[in-house]
Motif scaffolding. Structure first.
Motif, short mmCIF file in Angstrom:
data_model
loop_
_atom_site.label_atom_id
_atom_site.label_comp_id
_atom_site.label_asym_id
_atom_site.label_seq_id
_atom_site.Cartn_x
_atom_site.Cartn_y
_atom_site.Cartn_z
N CYS A 58 -8.65 -12.14 47.56
CA CYS A 58 -9.78 -11.84 48.00
C CYS A 58 -10.26 -13.50 49.16
O CYS A 58 -10.14 -14.93 48.64
N VAL A 71 -11.96 -8.23 49.96
CA VAL A 71 -11.49 -8.00 49.16
C VAL A 71 -10.78 -6.49 48.79
O VAL A 71 -10.83 -5.74 49.11
N VAL A 86 -18.12 -9.69 42.21
CA VAL A 86 -17.45 -9.39 43.48
C VAL A 86 -18.50 -8.77 44.04
O VAL A 86 -19.68 -8.53 45.08
#
Length: 109
Positions: A58, A71, A86
């Protein structure tokens, strides 16, 4: 029959909302990536290797002038709750999300 190893995809969370506005605050990408900095291959580092840095799963980037967080899909199997965090952040803030693979810069001539 040989199979190539599966390369995890990368998800680009862009700092532009679905309505086209720039997402604020301006340091959102660094904050989000910082929240996931402990998710690293081999787990949390201790001692001299415990320097501050982003997780390779990330990372914040600026692409074509747009703040993004990239990501790696591998995070989903390593820590599903972090992946959900996320993805929910992107959804809740109505951020544009693109699946892609970051290519290396072309060689300079």
């Amino acid at each position: 029959m040989s199979h190539k190893p599966h390369k995890p995809r990368e998800i680009f969370i862009q700092g532009i909302t679905l309505s086209g506005r720039t997402f604020r605050p301006s340091d959102w990408a660094e904050r989000l990536a910082g929240a996931l900095s402990s998710f690293r291959p081999g787990g949390v580092q201790h001692g001299a290797h415990a320097h501050i840095g982003y997780s390779p799963y990330c990372v914040p980037r600026v692409i074509d002038g747009v703040k993004c967080v990239i990501v790696n899909e591998a995070l989903r199997s390593i820590e599903p709750m972090a992946w959900d965090f996320v993805m929910n952040f992107a959804r809740d803030n109505e951020l544009q999300v693109v699946e892609a693979c970051l290519l290396p810069d072309p060689p300079k001539s």
